[in-house]
Design a protein around this motif. Structure first.
Motif, PDB file in Angstrom:
ATOM      1  N   ALA A  41      -8.498  -1.029   9.835  1.00  0.00           N
ATOM      2  CA  ALA A  41      -8.031  -2.157   8.861  1.00  0.00           C
ATOM      3  C   ALA A  41      -6.891  -1.573   7.853  1.00  0.00           C
ATOM      4  O   ALA A  41      -5.990  -2.181   7.406  1.00  0.00           O
ATOM      5  CB  ALA A  41      -9.310  -2.538   8.001  1.00  0.00           C
ATOM      6  N   LEU A  42      -7.275  -0.407   7.476  1.00  0.00           N
ATOM      7  CA  LEU A  42      -6.392   0.342   6.514  1.00  0.00           C
ATOM      8  C   LEU A  42      -5.009   0.758   7.142  1.00  0.00           C
ATOM      9  O   LEU A  42      -3.970   0.584   6.554  1.00  0.00           O
ATOM     10  CB  LEU A  42      -6.680   1.554   6.020  1.00  0.00           C
ATOM     11  CG  LEU A  42      -8.049   1.348   5.096  1.00  0.00           C
ATOM     12  CD1 LEU A  42      -8.643   2.570   4.446  1.00  0.00           C
ATOM     13  CD2 LEU A  42      -7.518   0.651   3.704  1.00  0.00           C
ATOM     14  N   SER A  74       1.166   1.332   8.206  1.00  0.00           N
ATOM     15  CA  SER A  74       1.326   2.254   9.269  1.00  0.00           C
ATOM     16  C   SER A  74       1.383   3.815   8.737  1.00  0.00           C
ATOM     17  O   SER A  74       1.446   4.144   7.674  1.00  0.00           O
ATOM     18  CB  SER A  74       2.477   2.346   9.883  1.00  0.00           C
ATOM     19  OG  SER A  74       3.817   2.256   9.051  1.00  0.00           O
ATOM     20  N   ILE A  75       0.674   4.727   9.923  1.00  0.00           N
ATOM     21  CA  ILE A  75       0.762   6.092   9.542  1.00  0.00           C
ATOM     22  C   ILE A  75       1.608   6.920   9.110  1.00  0.00           C
ATOM     23  O   ILE A  75       2.128   7.760   8.461  1.00  0.00           O
ATOM     24  CB  ILE A  75      -0.293   6.831  10.735  1.00  0.00           C
ATOM     25  CG1 ILE A  75      -1.739   6.296  10.684  1.00  0.00           C
ATOM     26  CG2 ILE A  75      -0.107   8.253  10.652  1.00  0.00           C
ATOM     27  CD1 ILE A  75      -2.420   6.698  11.809  1.00  0.00           C
ATOM     28  N   PHE A 109       1.142  -1.250  -0.030  1.00  0.00           N
ATOM     29  CA  PHE A 109      -0.009  -0.137  -0.005  1.00  0.00           C
ATOM     30  C   PHE A 109       0.999   1.255   0.071  1.00  0.00           C
ATOM     31  O   PHE A 109       1.917   1.201   0.343  1.00  0.00           O
ATOM     32  CB  PHE A 109      -0.997  -0.009   1.189  1.00  0.00           C
ATOM     33  CG  PHE A 109      -2.102  -0.738   1.157  1.00  0.00           C
ATOM     34  CD1 PHE A 109      -3.189  -0.425   1.319  1.00  0.00           C
ATOM     35  CD2 PHE A 109      -1.764  -2.318   1.111  1.00  0.00           C
ATOM     36  CE1 PHE A 109      -4.483  -1.309   1.193  1.00  0.00           C
ATOM     37  CE2 PHE A 109      -3.073  -3.273   1.109  1.00  0.00           C
ATOM     38  CZ  PHE A 109      -4.562  -2.617   1.101  1.00  0.00           C
ATOM     39  N   GLY A 110       0.299   2.349  -0.560  1.00  0.00           N
ATOM     40  CA  GLY A 110       0.896   3.693  -0.456  1.00  0.00           C
ATOM     41  C   GLY A 110       1.898   3.991  -1.077  1.00  0.00           C
ATOM     42  O   GLY A 110       2.610   4.954  -0.951  1.00  0.00           O
ATOM     43  N   ALA A 145      13.956   5.683   7.668  1.00  0.00           N
ATOM     44  CA  ALA A 145      12.498   6.350   7.901  1.00  0.00           C
ATOM     45  C   ALA A 145      11.653   6.704   6.516  1.00  0.00           C
ATOM     46  O   ALA A 145      12.547   6.993   5.497  1.00  0.00           O
ATOM     47  CB  ALA A 145      13.025   7.729   8.634  1.00  0.00           C
ATOM     48  N   PHE A 146      10.461   7.261   6.597  1.00  0.00           N
ATOM     49  CA  PHE A 146       9.737   7.769   5.625  1.00  0.00           C
ATOM     50  C   PHE A 146       9.410   6.646   4.358  1.00  0.00           C
ATOM     51  O   PHE A 146       9.187   7.543   3.452  1.00  0.00           O
ATOM     52  CB  PHE A 146      10.341   8.981   5.049  1.00  0.00           C
ATOM     53  CG  PHE A 146      10.457  10.036   6.322  1.00  0.00           C
ATOM     54  CD1 PHE A 146       9.353  10.443   6.935  1.00  0.00           C
ATOM     55  CD2 PHE A 146      11.668  10.747   6.537  1.00  0.00           C
ATOM     56  CE1 PHE A 146       9.471  11.082   8.040  1.00  0.00           C
ATOM     57  CE2 PHE A 146      11.807  11.489   7.635  1.00  0.00           C
ATOM     58  CZ  PHE A 146      10.610  11.850   8.412  1.00  0.00           C
ATOM     59  N   GLN A 147       9.537   5.481   4.669  1.00  0.00           N
ATOM     60  CA  GLN A 147       9.197   4.412   3.540  1.00  0.00           C
ATOM     61  C   GLN A 147       7.798   4.114   3.551  1.00  0.00           C
ATOM     62  O   GLN A 147       7.223   3.969   2.771  1.00  0.00           O
ATOM     63  CB  GLN A 147      10.130   3.214   4.001  1.00  0.00           C
ATOM     64  CG  GLN A 147       9.755   2.140   2.996  1.00  0.00           C
ATOM     65  CD  GLN A 147      10.126   2.162   1.354  1.00  0.00           C
ATOM     66  OE1 GLN A 147      10.380   3.124   0.963  1.00  0.00           O
ATOM     67  NE2 GLN A 147       9.570   1.331   0.678  1.00  0.00           N
ATOM     68  N   TYR A 148       7.289   4.071   4.781  1.00  0.00           N
ATOM     69  CA  TYR A 148       6.038   3.485   4.936  1.00  0.00           C
ATOM     70  C   TYR A 148       5.114   4.642   5.884  1.00  0.00           C
ATOM     71  O   TYR A 148       5.312   4.939   6.844  1.00  0.00           O
ATOM     72  CB  TYR A 148       5.818   2.165   5.606  1.00  0.00           C
ATOM     73  CG  TYR A 148       6.621   1.043   4.886  1.00  0.00           C
ATOM     74  CD1 TYR A 148       6.113   0.580   3.634  1.00  0.00           C
ATOM     75  CD2 TYR A 148       7.876   0.790   5.448  1.00  0.00           C
ATOM     76  CE1 TYR A 148       6.820  -0.426   3.118  1.00  0.00           C
ATOM     77  CE2 TYR A 148       8.653  -0.269   4.642  1.00  0.00           C
ATOM     78  CZ  TYR A 148       8.125  -0.714   3.558  1.00  0.00           C
ATOM     79  OH  TYR A 148       8.763  -1.714   2.825  1.00  0.00           O
TER      80      TYR A 148
END
Length: 941
Positions: A810-811, A816-817, A687-688, A835-838
């Motif tokens: 669920a999302l 992760s935020i 995702f993302g 950092a800042f991958q997900y």
């Protein structure tokens, strides 16, 4: 060791006290060891001689770095001296300082000063720089240089070269290699102690790859199958490598200069020298390879979690709209995503089928994880400890009480490897440039080790994973260099096998078939290194033709087991042929042959290449050809109609997409990769992957350099280093946040100040950077703290009301935020650098642009923030910002074992996670590969 006067101390005592401490150290250490009856017998060094010259077309323009240092082995005396006096063995920390100092030194970087931050990666060792020459056998020498202690291995025979590689690997990483071969067998706790972290790690790995000894041997046998002479040579190389490892084990054991962790974990008695270090065998290399492959070279999976969030979306919005909303957040093929291959080429793979078939969606609330652990006794369930009696060993007590390896090594998503490559058409010299390297986490010692291999059919220098160094895996040849980033494309699918008869039988091609039951029993006793109370437990996995069982559920009213099938499962050694080719100067001589070599690597990597004339890129991996209509994002029925095309369960082989369908390119103007989307229509596995990705931090900078032209090695390195200190949220989302906030006057005095601080930080480049070297204080510190506190609050405030609690939960389980530097994440937990991958950066960016009325592709027409109304969204941002500003630094940056509460700089710092008895100093945060090369070849064969 503490830091003094803001300068990093890398294992050396202060100049004024050095001689006195050294004398005391010798006296005390000798006395301590004599009390234990330990005598250290160290081989006498041979006369230093220069390594034989080898043709090197880089002409001094290749550099590399791998902190903290090449030497990853420490004797018992070394460990005790470190614990008592803070000293470290030679070359255990001498690359940490140069690596750390780039964070403050890069603004003034020039080509001439690159050597202040990178090693000279030339072939050979100049005569004046030779520290030692070892001849473990008559047909090979190991020459180590004075500056870094890197082994330069030169053999007159192929067998001798590989024997020397194994010997040098054991010299530098024996204990680490032993840890990982035990992880690969699910036996870490029996070897290194029953700390909960050790148990968690072996459980997570063994669930996914529960290999038996027969499985491991079968993979050894496969090396020669279908690979002709190269396969035979690879097997011979691996055996010679193992022989070299074992030669060093025997000599170090007899001479009592083996790693001290063997004493501290009870493998060897410090007084009698009783006990043994088990010799290595070929199956150990498979176990090691399976661990590395699981860490960095596999992609996909997570289909059950995807199904759960889709069902939640459909429950919230109805089937049609819910599916549309889910696809929006999935971002399989986002039109705004940054691409490594940006010339418009399309490489369709793993996309959403037009007419999905065979999905096996669980009934809501029925999914349960398959139990793994049984018969647990003692250990983590027992608080009692066995204290170490007073004596020399007490100083090293409990070094593994938190585990010999990080508990989340496999559970945490990996990333951060990056690459910046510019074609010669845009450089000052007219030759291509590359600054690239993998992120393997920060450990002491590192999972990688540096080496140079020179022998018949082998000519390379670079990094290899400890225990797999029969070839250089990432590095340079005579006139070319290569590197990789984790690609993570989807090569793992989840199948729903229908149960029959009972819970351990399933329907396979119409026949009720028994699952294979695999077990592993581990037990341990307290040791000096791990004082966890004695205990044991049993791991149990059921394996089917479709892979190991991971979950149970109900599908259409029928009980099923969800299994995980990975295309590289039971093929951990297959990639050896590709690495052999990369090391062979007779094979690789241009972009085309480089791509041919990487086609033989079955792990999911993005490969990059540069020589004096060409650049190239290729995405490797055994990508299975799925049955028509199968959606790889969801579980599929375990029926013949939905299996991989050409799948043979006996060998776990299938029909794979041909090389031409893999993302690839030659001589594009530039390439950047930071685990981002590879190419148009090549579906992202997770995702993302949308318009805001940390890859944009590289892309924006390199694109600007290329547009100007005349790029140099130092300019490209600066681009990497600048991106490494940048907060992605600040650079790419804060501008939209400020536009919404300032769409009307801000009247709250506290918020006026906060908004101005954030704005000033953005104008200054959104850096997380010290005010000066060694200050341990960030510039724009208040803005950084505000962003760290605000981001999770603003995401929750903007999205939860519209999505509802169930779908939001669920999302966030799918993605992760946040992943700020101070968060407890990454391959080493907190203080991991990466950092800042997900995170929800792309979601926030798209939603804010929708609220602002900007053009947006691939998002819902109605924004989530404030229900899509600018004023209401602004209210949400102001309210959450006020909450963030009110959070004190002690809450935003809580205390941990390494930092006091509220210490912002310390909370971000990188700590080399100790994998043995030697620890390292903290360094300032950098979002940067662990091993890194800077290369420019001015000549070619």
């Amino acid at each position: 060791m503490p830091q003094r006067n803001g300068r990093l101390r890398t294992g050396k005592v202060g100049a004024r006290k050095g001689k006195a401490v050294t004398r005391k150290l010798r006296t005390v250490t000798a006395a301590a060891l004599l009390a234990l009856g330990v005598t250290l017998v160290v081989p006498l060094p041979q006369a230093a001689q220069a390594a034989d010259p080898t043709t090197d077309y880089c002409q001094g323009q290749c550099g590399d770095i791998l902190p903290p240092g090449e030497n990853g082995n420490a004797t018992l005396a070394d460990i005790l001296a470190h614990k008592v006096f803070g000293t470290r063995p030679a070359h255990a920390a001498d690359q940490l300082g140069p690596y750390a100092n780039l964070a403050t030194g890069y603004p003034s970087l020039t080509d001439a000063t690159l050597t202040n931050f990178f090693n000279d990666a030339s072939f050979g060792v100049p005569s004046g720089q030779v520290a030692s020459v070892t001849t473990p056998r008559a047909d090979v020498t190991i020459t180590r240089d004075k500056k870094t202690g890197v082994p330069h291995i030169k053999g007159t025979t192929r067998d001798g070269t590989e024997y020397g590689a194994g010997y040098a690997a054991a010299q530098d990483r024996l204990w680490l290699m032993d840890l990982f071969r035990h992880v690969g067998r699910g036996q870490l706790s029996s070897f290194a102690g029953g700390a909960p972290a050790n148990q968690q790690l072996e459980q997570e790995f063994w669930r996914a790859a529960p290999y038996t000894e027969a499985d491991l041997q079968a993979q050894v046998d496969q090396i020669t199958a279908g690979n002709g002479a190269r396969g035979q040579q690879a097997l011979a190389d691996a055996q010679a490598y193992v022989n070299g490892i074992n030669a060093y084990i025997t000599q170090s054991k007899n001479g009592r200069y083996f790693p001290g962790e063997y004493v501290l974990t009870g493998q060897i008695d410090a007084i009698t020298n009783a006990g043994e270090i088990q010799p290595f065998k070929l199956t150990d290399l498979i176990a090691l390879g399976s661990v590395i492959g699981a860490l960095f070279g596999s992609g996909g999976g997570g289909e059950v979690q995807s199904a759960i969030s889709l069902l939640a979306a459909q429950q919230k919005y109805g089937v049609t709209q819910g599916t549309t909303v889910w696809e929006t957040f999935r971002e399989r093929n986002d039109p705004e995503a940054m691409l490594t291959v940006h010339d418009g080429s399309s490489f369709p793979y793993a996309g959403k089928p037009a007419n999905p078939q065979g999905a096996a969606m669980p009934e809501p609330g029925t999914v349960v994880a398959e139990p793994l652990v049984y018969d647990q006794t003692g250990g983590a369930a027992t608080a009692a400890k066995t204290p170490v009696k007073a004596g020399p060993l007490k100083a090293a007590q409990g070094i593994f009480d938190n585990g010999a390896l990080p508990a989340n090594l496999f559970s945490t998503k990996k990333g951060m490897s990056n690459a910046l490559v510019v074609s010669g058409a845009h450089t000052a010299s007219g030759h291509p440039l590359a600054v690239f390297g993998p992120q393997t986490g920060y450990f002491a010692p590192q999972l990688l080790m540096l080496q140079e291999l020179q022998g018949p059919g082998i000519s390379a220098r670079g990094a290899s994973f400890a225990g797999l160094g029969m070839y250089v895996e990432l590095g340079r040849g005579q006139d070319y260099a290569w590197s990789a980033t984790s690609a993570g494309q989807d090569i793992t699918d989840t199948y729903a096998v229908e149960l029959c008869q009972d819970a351990v039988h399933y329907v396979y091609h119409g026949v009720c078939t028994a699952m294979e039951k695999l077990e592993r029993v581990n037990s341990w006793k307290p040791t000096v290194a791990d004082s966890t109370a004695a205990g044991s437990y049993r791991m149990q996995v059921y394996r089917t033709a479709y892979g190991p069982v991971e979950y149970r559920a109900t599908v259409g009213g029928k009980a099923v087991a969800y299994t995980t099938l990975r295309s590289s499962y039971r093929h951990e050694a297959d990639s050896i042929i590709g690495f052999q080719m990369l090391n062979d100067p007779g094979f690789v001589h241009d972009a085309a042959t480089f791509q041919q070599a990487t086609q033989h690597i079955n792990y999911t990597f993005n490969w990059f290449y540069a020589d004096s004339r060409q650049t190239a890129y290729y995405n490797s991996g055994t990508n299975p050809v799925r049955a028509a209509g199968v959606d790889p994002s969801f579980p599929v029925k375990a029926e013949a109609a939905y299996e991989w095309q050409g799948w043979n369960p006996a060998s776990n082989t299938a029909t794979y997409t041909p090389p031409a369908q893999h993302p690839q390119s030659v001589d594009q103007d530039y390439y950047v990769s930071w685990n981002n989307k590879q190419a148009k229509d090549f579906t992202s596995a997770g995702f993302g992957n949308g318009p805001v990705h940390r890859g944009d931090l590289l892309n924006d900078r390199v694109k600007k350099l290329v547009a100007t032209g005349g790029v140099t090695r130092s300019a490209l390195t600066k681009a990497m280093a600048d991106a490494a200190l940048t907060d992605l949220r600040g650079e790419d989302v804060l501008p939209e946040l400020l536009r919404v906030l300032r769409s009307a006057p801000v009247t709250d005095p506290q918020l006026i100040t906060a908004v101005q601080q954030l704005s000033d930080w953005g104008t200054a480049g959104s850096k997380r950077k010290e005010t000066s070297a060694g200050s341990h204080v960030y510039a724009n510190a208040d803005a950084v703290r505000t962003m760290d506190a605000w981001w999770p609050l603003l995401i929750d405030g903007a999205f939860r009301p519209g999505l509802g609690d169930g779908l939001y939960a669920a999302l966030t389980a799918n993605l992760s935020i946040d992943e700020s530097p101070s968060a407890g994440h990454g391959p080493t937990g907190a203080h991991a650098g990466s950092a800042f991958q997900y995170g929800w950066w792309s979601y926030a960016d798209k939603d804010l642009r929708t609220v602002l009325g900007d053009p947006v592709q691939g998002w819902t027409p109605q924004a989530f923030c404030g229900g899509g109304t600018l004023g209401a969204c602004r209210d949400v941002l102001l309210a959450t910002l006020k909450q963030a500003v009110a959070k004190p630094a002690t809450t935003v940056y809580p205390a941990d074992a390494n930092c006091s509460a509220g210490d912002q700089w310390c909370s971000d710092t990188i700590i080399q996670r100790p994998l043995g008895g030697i620890t390292q100093d903290k360094i300032s945060w950098q979002n940067r590969p662990t091993f890194q090369q800077v290369v420019e070849f001015p000549a070619h064969r």
